[in-house]
Design a protein around this motif. Structure first.
Motif, mmCIF file in Angstrom:
data_model
loop_
_atom_site.group_PDB
_atom_site.id
_atom_site.type_symbol
_atom_site.label_atom_id
_atom_site.label_comp_id
_atom_site.label_asym_id
_atom_site.label_seq_id
_atom_site.Cartn_x
_atom_site.Cartn_y
_atom_site.Cartn_z
ATOM 1 N N LEU A 61 0.721 -1.174 -0.012
ATOM 2 C CA LEU A 61 -0.045 -0.034 0.010
ATOM 3 C C LEU A 61 0.671 1.291 0.067
ATOM 4 O O LEU A 61 0.410 2.370 -0.022
ATOM 5 C CB LEU A 61 -0.949 -0.051 1.177
ATOM 6 C CG LEU A 61 -2.181 -1.036 1.116
ATOM 7 C CD1 LEU A 61 -2.694 -0.929 2.467
ATOM 8 C CD2 LEU A 61 -3.085 -0.457 0.188
ATOM 9 N N GLU A 116 -7.764 1.568 12.395
ATOM 10 C CA GLU A 116 -8.425 2.998 12.751
ATOM 11 C C GLU A 116 -7.909 4.012 11.685
ATOM 12 O O GLU A 116 -8.162 5.012 11.753
ATOM 13 C CB GLU A 116 -8.002 3.301 14.079
ATOM 14 C CG GLU A 116 -8.692 2.607 15.229
ATOM 15 C CD GLU A 116 -10.124 2.516 15.543
ATOM 16 O OE1 GLU A 116 -10.674 3.697 15.153
ATOM 17 O OE2 GLU A 116 -10.921 1.547 15.656
ATOM 18 N N ASP A 117 -6.844 3.596 10.863
ATOM 19 C CA ASP A 117 -6.319 4.389 9.855
ATOM 20 C C ASP A 117 -7.117 4.935 8.569
ATOM 21 O O ASP A 117 -7.741 3.955 7.952
ATOM 22 C CB ASP A 117 -5.001 3.776 9.327
ATOM 23 C CG ASP A 117 -4.172 4.839 8.525
ATOM 24 O OD1 ASP A 117 -2.772 5.273 8.931
ATOM 25 O OD2 ASP A 117 -4.419 5.488 7.805
ATOM 26 N N THR A 118 -7.585 6.036 8.443
ATOM 27 C CA THR A 118 -8.518 6.179 7.631
ATOM 28 C C THR A 118 -8.037 6.123 6.097
ATOM 29 O O THR A 118 -8.653 5.342 5.340
ATOM 30 C CB THR A 118 -9.051 7.918 7.631
ATOM 31 O OG1 THR A 118 -9.365 8.074 8.900
ATOM 32 C CG2 THR A 118 -10.019 8.128 6.832
ATOM 33 N N VAL A 119 -6.753 6.382 5.969
ATOM 34 C CA VAL A 119 -6.319 6.300 4.490
ATOM 35 C C VAL A 119 -5.975 4.751 4.079
ATOM 36 O O VAL A 119 -6.736 4.252 2.945
ATOM 37 C CB VAL A 119 -4.809 6.775 4.530
ATOM 38 C CG1 VAL A 119 -4.431 6.573 2.896
ATOM 39 C CG2 VAL A 119 -4.925 8.263 4.837
ATOM 40 N N LEU A 120 -5.704 3.871 5.169
ATOM 41 C CA LEU A 120 -5.716 2.330 5.276
ATOM 42 C C LEU A 120 -7.275 1.750 4.702
ATOM 43 O O LEU A 120 -7.507 1.075 3.755
ATOM 44 C CB LEU A 120 -5.081 1.745 6.234
ATOM 45 C CG LEU A 120 -4.324 0.713 5.989
ATOM 46 C CD1 LEU A 120 -3.071 1.087 5.979
ATOM 47 C CD2 LEU A 120 -4.379 -0.406 7.091
ATOM 48 N N MET A 128 -9.575 3.601 3.334
ATOM 49 C CA MET A 128 -9.921 4.027 2.070
ATOM 50 C C MET A 128 -9.338 3.206 1.025
ATOM 51 O O MET A 128 -10.072 2.962 -0.111
ATOM 52 C CB MET A 128 -9.460 5.603 1.725
ATOM 53 C CG MET A 128 -10.182 6.711 2.318
ATOM 54 S SD MET A 128 -9.322 8.258 2.416
ATOM 55 C CE MET A 128 -9.436 8.643 0.664
ATOM 56 N N ARG A 129 -8.199 2.729 1.261
ATOM 57 C CA ARG A 129 -7.507 1.845 0.421
ATOM 58 C C ARG A 129 -8.333 0.301 0.181
ATOM 59 O O ARG A 129 -8.347 -0.195 -1.063
ATOM 60 C CB ARG A 129 -6.074 1.761 0.300
ATOM 61 C CG ARG A 129 -5.392 2.885 0.108
ATOM 62 C CD ARG A 129 -5.372 3.217 -1.461
ATOM 63 N NE ARG A 129 -5.021 1.936 -2.419
ATOM 64 C CZ ARG A 129 -4.061 1.780 -2.876
ATOM 65 N NH1 ARG A 129 -2.735 2.548 -2.501
ATOM 66 N NH2 ARG A 129 -3.785 0.836 -3.457
ATOM 67 N N CYS A 130 -8.465 0.031 1.450
ATOM 68 C CA CYS A 130 -8.895 -1.528 1.490
ATOM 69 C C CYS A 130 -10.203 -1.962 1.528
ATOM 70 O O CYS A 130 -10.756 -3.002 0.988
ATOM 71 C CB CYS A 130 -8.303 -2.000 2.833
ATOM 72 S SG CYS A 130 -6.373 -1.949 2.795
ATOM 73 N N ARG A 131 -10.996 -0.975 1.826
ATOM 74 C CA ARG A 131 -12.551 -1.196 2.117
ATOM 75 C C ARG A 131 -13.254 -1.457 0.681
ATOM 76 O O ARG A 131 -12.941 -0.659 -0.401
ATOM 77 C CB ARG A 131 -13.401 -0.013 2.607
ATOM 78 C CG ARG A 131 -14.330 -0.236 3.756
ATOM 79 C CD ARG A 131 -14.976 -1.742 4.027
ATOM 80 N NE ARG A 131 -15.063 -1.900 5.248
ATOM 81 C CZ ARG A 131 -15.011 -3.055 5.932
ATOM 82 N NH1 ARG A 131 -14.687 -4.131 5.226
ATOM 83 N NH2 ARG A 131 -15.281 -3.104 7.102
ATOM 84 N N THR A 180 -12.235 -3.201 -1.762
ATOM 85 C CA THR A 180 -11.466 -3.474 -2.892
ATOM 86 C C THR A 180 -11.194 -5.157 -2.718
ATOM 87 O O THR A 180 -10.998 -5.699 -1.682
ATOM 88 C CB THR A 180 -10.011 -3.033 -2.467
ATOM 89 O OG1 THR A 180 -10.135 -2.033 -1.683
ATOM 90 C CG2 THR A 180 -9.498 -2.357 -3.622
ATOM 91 N N ASP A 184 -4.643 -1.240 -7.221
ATOM 92 C CA ASP A 184 -4.946 -2.350 -6.211
ATOM 93 C C ASP A 184 -4.449 -3.659 -6.479
ATOM 94 O O ASP A 184 -4.655 -4.588 -5.597
ATOM 95 C CB ASP A 184 -6.508 -2.256 -6.054
ATOM 96 C CG ASP A 184 -7.132 -1.082 -5.571
ATOM 97 O OD1 ASP A 184 -6.578 -0.352 -4.658
ATOM 98 O OD2 ASP A 184 -8.205 -0.443 -5.906
#
Lengths: 134, 415, 330
Positions: B126, B196-200, B202-205, B207, B365
């Protein structure tokens, strides 16, 4: 909500000690051999690797005294790294082939084979004198 | 990288692999992409065949144990447990209870370090280097613990057919408890950093979604199928070693979020929760472990002779960190080496789920979706097809015909 | 006329030297700080210099499918355009070298040049990875130009509204620190603009989390994938110098303060104090907008980058502009 749990952690880490163990020196010397010569002369300091625990399986060791060449070790060695010399009543262990499973040390009835704690065995010649144990 | 054709209508054909920074082991993916979108996926494994099963037929059972350890550097306990159980079934060898508990403890320790390793790799894919360093730093304590208990960081060499080689002595308990306590604290931190990381998120939800139907149809195993919401786990469904005595329940993402998406994020959740579960399993086993012998065959030569006399076949299954591994062994009387040794690693079952996950996703991704399966290519590559220098494509019928032929040969003792 | 040419030649030579040396230092500091935050020891400060030397010694490969002249010209174009920015940027309280010949708008366009050069180089490489990288770079540029443009316009509007001549000139902006001109609403507005600037900076410099065009684990360095040897070294020089230019712009816009007037010393010492203060400002801005950003976030997808710049960046800058206008009317 926009959450970045890493930010406070990295800011804290900025003032903490790095996790790296700087072995053999803080930054890679241009030539390792010259660096080791300097260490021997007392001009540079060698950072030691971490201690290995009790029962660590390092480079194999062999003591030919009392060996009967019973060939049990050669029979269980997965890497076929042990050669039996029947006439001389010894074995030859090729440490360059050894995968350090320690099976031969357990099967040896006379405890002539043992695991040392040495692990820095990288070499350019796997048949050099210190890599072939007789 | 093969040539690409750029035109207005035709999608670009891109090859990722066999060597690519996103892949830790050689496998080839052929993509048809339109802009940033993946339209078609094809994969070509077979770059890492090592002929381990062939090696086994030239070695005796004890020697092969160490070959089985080296199928995979990460699941080395998993493969040797499956191998040992296959041989034990074939040769009718009883394993002492304490040895079963010790196997369980080592296997769960391996699961923790494998999942942490995966977490780091996923973060790297990522582009989150800091989290990668952090996850591997956390993992280091367990590697030290395994080195302390078994004598090596990887390829522990601690199992033996019919038992284990090393005991956990009472004076080692303090060190283990210290590590386990440390991990219960670190788990909360990992939970915070990954979930709890928003960026993580955003990338993984959403996908790389794998629906439960597809997961079942493609026979996926391990965290991949559990992340799709199907609670299967060899440890729960077919208990072995000490797992029957312990309190084990397959983990699905419902346990945390109450809902199942079947995406990459769910796979992170499942693996993280399994780390916690493994800590609990080790704690339980340490309490329940009875005193007793480590093996019923203290003399190796007796064991080897026993296996030499034995005739029959056996299977061994184990829930490795990546999913179920399966070993098949056939022993022939008066023969030291096994007649047949067949290994099925977990990635073999999971590989085809890549096609379903990758279609319709973005190029960005691809690395994380490929990594989300936790692939182990060297475990998977069991066959290399060489036909006078040409490799050809085999259809399902061809493969079925070939495998029937092989089974017939095995029946006749590989004449 | 001759005076101008002489000034130009001296300026170009000195600015090239400044860009190269400064680029090495700032990249070294960035890498060291990032390493410390990741619990590593990290490289020595002079590592970028060694990397450069090593690249210069390596073979310069031009791929078979490449368009050689575009492929070879792109790195030079990137570096040259960054050096040109330096001629129009005020450093450490000194007036820009080509003061009066170009303004903020020119700098904005010049900042786009190195990225465009990389896009040309990427397309000319003839590799699918580089092509995808180049496409992504263009999309990223379209994304961040909106907030960047809004920031520039806000500054010029405020300067014009305050009744100053040459509102787009950096000399005017540097001489009149923006925080002194506005009231409380304006301060909130400019804080929003500063945040937007911090978010734009990593994308301008192709650093994480906005490094989708180069994405190591996806595209294997994307549009730079085919570059090697001298050409790649040139790109590294350009990126290092661009880092200084971009941070210099942020400092010139938001923190143009000088401190030497508070010291009772002679001119040479004043210059030294001013330069040191400027370096500190640059490093502080770098730490927040480059190093901290890239170590604390995962890489965004290209669609998410555009979304962030247009939705978040656009909203932030326009809200900022609105607050500044409100402040001006009050």
């Amino acid at each position: 909500m926009f959450r970045l749990p890493m930010v406070p952690r990295v800011l804290k880490q900025l003032f903490n000690k790095p996790a790296t163990n700087p072995f053999p020196a803080r930054h890679l010397p241009k030539s390792i051999t010259r660096f080791l010569e300097k260490v021997a002369a007392g001009k540079a300091e060698l950072v030691l690797p971490l201690e290995v625990p009790e029962g660590f399986r390092g480079k194999i060791g062999y003591n030919p005294e009392g060996c009967t060449a019973c060939s049990l070790c050669a029979r269980v060695c997965p890497a076929n790294a042990i050669e039996v010399n029947r006439e001389e009543k010894t074995v030859t262990v090729y440490a360059g082939h050894c995968i350090q499973c320690g099976q031969c040390t357990e099967v040896c009835p006379k405890n002539n084979l043992f695991m040392t704690k040495e692990f820095l065995t990288a070499t350019t010649d796997r048949y050099s004198e210190e890599m072939v144990l007789t | 990288m093969k040539e690409s054709v750029v035109s207005a209508k035709k999608p670009i054909k891109t090859v990722i692999g066999p060597i690519h920074p996103a892949l830790k082991e050689p496998i080839k993916f052929i993509f048809e992409i339109d802009g940033e979108k993946v339209i078609k996926v094809d994969l070509a494994p077979g770059h890492n065949h090592r002929g381990l099963e062939w090696m086994a037929t030239r070695r005796n059972a004890v020697q092969t144990l160490y070959v089985s350890e080296r199928i995979c550097g990460i699941c080395s306990i998993s493969h040797s447990i499956a191998y040992c159980r296959a041989i034990e079934q074939a040769a009718d060898i009883e394993v002492p209870v304490r040895a079963d508990y010790l196997r369980t403890i080592f296997a769960e320790m391996e699961r923790i370090h494998s999942h942490l390793l995966w977490a780091g790799v996923a973060a790297l894919e990522l582009g989150f280097d800091t989290l990668f360093y952090k996850a591997w730093e956390v993992r280091e304590d367990l590697m030290d613990l395994l080195e302390y208990l078994t004598g090596n960081r990887v390829n522990y060499g601690v199992l033996q057919i019919g038992g284990v080689r090393r005991d956990i002595t009472p004076d080692q308990h303090a060190r283990i408890n210290k590590s386990l306590l440390n991990y219960t604290i670190l788990f909360d931190e990992l939970y915070d950093m990954f979930l709890e990381d928003t960026v993580l998120r955003m990338r993984c939800r959403d996908t790389g979604v794998l629906t439960p139907e597809d997961a079942l149809k493609l026979c996926t195993v391990g965290p991949v199928i559990r992340a799709s919401g199907i609670a299967t786990d060899v440890r729960q469904d077919f208990p072995y070693c000490a797992y029957g005595d312990l309190d084990i329940k397959a983990i699905t993402p419902e346990a945390l979020a109450g809902e199942v998406h079947g995406d990459v994020f769910d796979r992170i959740i499942v693996r993280l929760l399994e780390v916690k579960q493994s800590i609990e399993i080790i704690q339980q086993s340490m309490k329940k472990m009875p005193i007793g012998p480590l093996t019923n065959f203290p003399k190796l030569m007796v064991l080897l002779n026993h296996i030499k006399q034995a005739e029959g076949e056996g299977i061994g299954r184990h829930e490795a960190p990546r999913g179920e591994v399966f070993h098949y062994i056939r022993l022939a009387a008066n023969q030291e080496s096994p007649l047949v040794w067949k290994v099925k690693a977990s990635t073999y079952s999971n590989a085809m789920s890549w096609v379903k996950m990758l279609e319709g996703e973005q190029i960005a991704d691809i690395p994380i979706i490929v990594a989300s399966v936790d692939p182990c290519i060297s475990c998977t590559d069991r066959v290399a097809m060489v036909d006078k220098g040409r490799t050809s494509i085999f259809t399902q019928d061809d493969l079925r015909r070939l495998s029937r032929k092989k089974t017939e040969r095995i029946r006749q003792g590989l004449k | 006329m001759t005076e101008i040419f002489l000034k130009l030649i001296i300026g170009v030579v000195s600015m090239t030297a400044l860009g190269i040396v400064g680029g090495f230092i700032i990249q070294g500091v960035d890498r060291k700080l990032a390493a410390l935050m990741q619990a590593r020891i990290g490289p020595l400060l002079r590592q970028p210099w060694w990397d450069f030397l090593k690249l210069m010694r390596k073979e310069n490969v031009v791929p078979e499918h490449a368009v050689p002249w575009v492929y070879n010209a792109a790195p030079i174009m990137a570096f040259a355009s960054v050096i040109t920015i330096f001629l129009y940027l005020p450093f450490a309280g000194f007036n820009p070298l080509m003061e009066g010949y170009g303004d903020l708008i020119l700098i904005m366009y010049l900042l786009a040049m190195p990225a465009l050069a990389m896009v040309f180089g990427g397309f000319a490489s003839g590799s699918p990875y580089a092509t995808i990288g180049a496409q992504r770079e263009m999309v990223t540029m379209i994304g961040y130009e909106l907030p960047l443009g809004a920031i520039v316009i806000s500054f010029a509007w405020k300067m014009a509204q305050s009744g100053l001549a040459h509102p787009f000139s950096l000399k005017t902006i540097a001489a009149n620190p923006i925080w002194n001109l506005v009231g409380p609403f304006g301060i909130i507005g400019f804080i929003l603009l500063l945040l937007a600037m911090i978010v734009v900076t990593p994308a301008e410099l192709s650093k994480g989390p906005f490094d989708a065009p180069e994405a190591k684990s996806e595209l294997a360095e994307g549009l730079l994938v085919e570059y090697s040897g001298r050409n790649l070294a040139m790109f590294y020089l350009a990126l290092g110098a661009k880092m200084i230019a971009m941070l210099g712009l942020t400092v010139a816009l938001f923190f143009p303060y000088t401190i030497s007037q508070y010291f009772q010393v002679d001119t040479t010492v004043k210059i030294v104090i001013e330069v040191l203060f400027y370096i500190i400002k640059i490093f502080l801005v770098m730490f927040v907008s480059v190093t901290l950003m890239r170590v604390s976030m995962a890489r965004f997808r290209i669609t998410q980058i555009v979304e962030i710049y247009w939705k978040l960046g656009g909203t932030m800058t326009f809200l900022g502009l609105f607050l500044i206008m409100l402040d001006g009317k009050l």
